[in-house]
Enzyme design. Structure first.
Site, PDB file in Angstrom:
ATOM      1  N   HIS A   1      -7.973  -5.336  -0.626  1.00  0.00           N
ATOM      2  CA  HIS A   1      -6.694  -4.629  -0.565  1.00  0.00           C
ATOM      3  C   HIS A   1      -5.583  -5.555  -0.060  1.00  0.00           C
ATOM      4  O   HIS A   1      -4.475  -5.563  -0.608  1.00  0.00           O
ATOM      5  CB  HIS A   1      -6.866  -3.421   0.369  1.00  0.00           C
ATOM      6  CG  HIS A   1      -5.750  -2.420   0.302  1.00  0.00           C
ATOM      7  ND1 HIS A   1      -5.160  -2.003  -0.875  1.00  0.00           N
ATOM      8  CD2 HIS A   1      -5.116  -1.721   1.293  1.00  0.00           C
ATOM      9  CE1 HIS A   1      -4.233  -1.104  -0.619  1.00  0.00           C
ATOM     10  NE2 HIS A   1      -4.177  -0.924   0.695  1.00  0.00           N
TER      11      HIS A   1
ATOM     12  N   ASP B   1      -0.485  -3.978  -4.029  1.00  0.00           N
ATOM     13  CA  ASP B   1      -1.624  -3.067  -4.104  1.00  0.00           C
ATOM     14  C   ASP B   1      -1.244  -1.655  -3.644  1.00  0.00           C
ATOM     15  O   ASP B   1      -1.720  -1.179  -2.605  1.00  0.00           O
ATOM     16  CB  ASP B   1      -2.820  -3.581  -3.309  1.00  0.00           C
ATOM     17  CG  ASP B   1      -4.146  -3.128  -3.932  1.00  0.00           C
ATOM     18  OD1 ASP B   1      -4.234  -3.084  -5.171  1.00  0.00           O
ATOM     19  OD2 ASP B   1      -5.085  -2.800  -3.201  1.00  0.00           O
TER      20      ASP B   1
ATOM     21  N   SER C   1       0.826  -1.203   0.000  1.00  0.00           N
ATOM     22  CA  SER C   1       0.000   0.000   0.000  1.00  0.00           C
ATOM     23  C   SER C   1       0.867   1.263   0.000  1.00  0.00           C
ATOM     24  O   SER C   1       1.594   1.512  -0.956  1.00  0.00           O
ATOM     25  CB  SER C   1      -0.965  -0.038   1.181  1.00  0.00           C
ATOM     26  OG  SER C   1      -1.956   0.956   1.057  1.00  0.00           O
TER      27      SER C   1
END
Length: 449
Positions: free
Chosen positions: A247, A177, A153
């Site tokens: 996610h 991601d 992330s």
């Protein structure tokens, strides 16, 4: 601490605790945290007890071996303050897979806040701190090419910022991601970019919410199209899992690649729709390399690219449970209905032992026209080595109107994962809507199939 006694003498022995990842809570998130970064080193010599690296004296490390690969794992935004649930598995599996220096980058103080923007602003500061550590490792004998940064992330963009500082000469960056909010629409120097390392592989698993939609790497993987991941909650009633499951799937797919239960094979393609239509199943166009695999071993594909091609997007489907294996087949159908039919086909395959596996049904209806070949990609969560029976079920998903028939002139089923398996055929079938038709397939008659 503990007391040891010998004869008439007792000694107080103070045992040093193993450094651990910072554990915070929701209270810290609301009050906010000042940025503090610690680097926790694990090797095969200290698997169970981290060594905290000293910021301005990295070479004093007892365990760091700069002649070996150095892998950094960088987490992302932590709205609740707790350590990442996947951290223990990441540490264990990476060290089991390869004899490396594994460095967990703990910036939980700085990532734990209810104000997301504050965590975003800390990303460049974390990158600057990491550069200080890396510079000392380079002086101590490490090479940029031996560095692999794995960022989750926000951590993916931190890895990109580090790569920019070394003008793209880092060996590899893996983005799991990469965060979309605050980064979508930003220029390349404000986010992860293909030029940030010699090889940049990215897994996009939540492009319609928390992740970044557009390609960011040398190769960008889009599991299940990059949006809704199988096995994840579909409604708000599921709580926090509804927001984070898609996610986090990128991380769990990466971990699955370290378990070696199956290769998560992917297919270079222009779009997920073309992939689902079976247009990208043959990697011969990408010779001399085979289809790329996703995860830790994605760089095997890179080594066959001489010189690097333009950025590549690759698609694949997964099952909904760890290790997310999927065994792909292309179903090719030629019909002879005079009028066009639109609908879906569900496939089951069976072996002699009675094992039955059912395919995932495509989310898009296929269009069947007279004497025109239609290819449908169909995947199974388990493999069946020798198929002795199979079934097809045709449906339009319509609740009104008469039941349609699909008259099949020829059906072919070909394994994508194992090209040596014989292609199976069946001729002259009639599929009545919502009725399962079971039959024994035969080896195809055509030469070269």
């Amino acid at each position: 601490s503990k007391i040891l006694c010998f004869f008439c003498f007792c000694f107080l022995v103070i045992e040093e605790q193993c450094p651990e990842f910072t554990d915070l809570n929701l209270g810290h998130a609301f009050s906010g945290t000042e940025l503090h970064v610690q680097l926790l080193l694990y090797t095969r010599k200290n698997r169970d007890c981290a060594e905290r690296l000293i910021e301005n004296n990295v070479t004093a490390s007892e365990y760091l071996n700069t002649t070996k690969k150095i892998v950094f794992v960088i987490h992302g935004y932590r709205p609740t303050g707790s350590p990442p649930a996947w951290l223990g598995d990441m540490q264990r599996l990476l060290l089991s897979s390869e004899d490396i220096n594994l460095i967990i980058v703990d910036w939980n103080r700085g990532a734990t806040t209810v104000i997301y923007r504050n965590a975003v602003e800390n990303c460049r500061k974390v990158a600057e701190i990491l550069k200080n550590y890396i510079d000392q490792m380079l002086v101590g004998g490490a090479s940029l090419d031996s560095l692999h940064l794995i960022g989750v992330s926000l951590g993916a963009h931190i890895a990109g910022f580090v790569g920019q500082k070394y003008k793209g000469k880092l060996g590899r960056i893996t983005g799991l991601d990469p965060a979309g909010p605050s980064f979508t629409g930003e220029p390349p120097d404000h986010r992860l970019d293909p030029t940030d390392a010699r090889f940049v592989d990215v897994i996009h698993s939540d492009i319609d919410a928390l992740g970044f939609r557009k390609p960011l790497g040398t190769i960008d993987f889009y599991p299940n199209g990059g949006t809704d991941q199988p096995g994840c909650p579909k409604t708000l009633f599921s709580g926090l899992g509804y927001f984070k499951c898609d996610h986090q799937r990128s991380v769990f797919l990466f971990l699955a690649s370290l378990k070696n239960w199956c290769d998560l094979i992917t297919y270079p393609c222009d779009s997920y729709l073309d992939y689902k239509r079976g247009k990208c199943m043959d990697c011969d166009a990408f010779q001399p390399m085979s289809c790329p695999v996703v995860g830790y071993h994605a760089d095997r594909w890179k080594k066959l690219l001489v010189p690097y091609s333009s950025p590549t997007t690759a698609y694949f489907d997964t099952s909904g449970k760890d290790p997310f294996c999927m065994y792909d087949y292309v179903l090719e159908i030629i019909t002879w209905n005079k009028s066009t039919r639109r609908g879906f086909i569900k496939v089951k395959i069976m072996d002699n032992a009675g094992n039955t596996v059912e395919s995932q049904m495509s989310s898009e209806a296929s269009t069947f026209q007279q004497y025109e070949s239609v290819k449908i990609l169909t995947g199974f969560p388990r493999d069946i080595e020798k198929i002795v029976k199979m079934s097809l079920t045709f449906t339009t998903k319509s609740l009104i109107g008469p039941r349609r028939k699909l008259k099949v002139l020829q059906m072919k089923l070909k394994s994508v994962n194992n090209s040596k398996r014989p292609q199976l055929c069946r001729y002259d079938l009639t599929l009545v809507e919502n009725t399962e038709v079971i039959f024994k397939p035969i080896p195809c008659l055509e030469k070269g199939t």
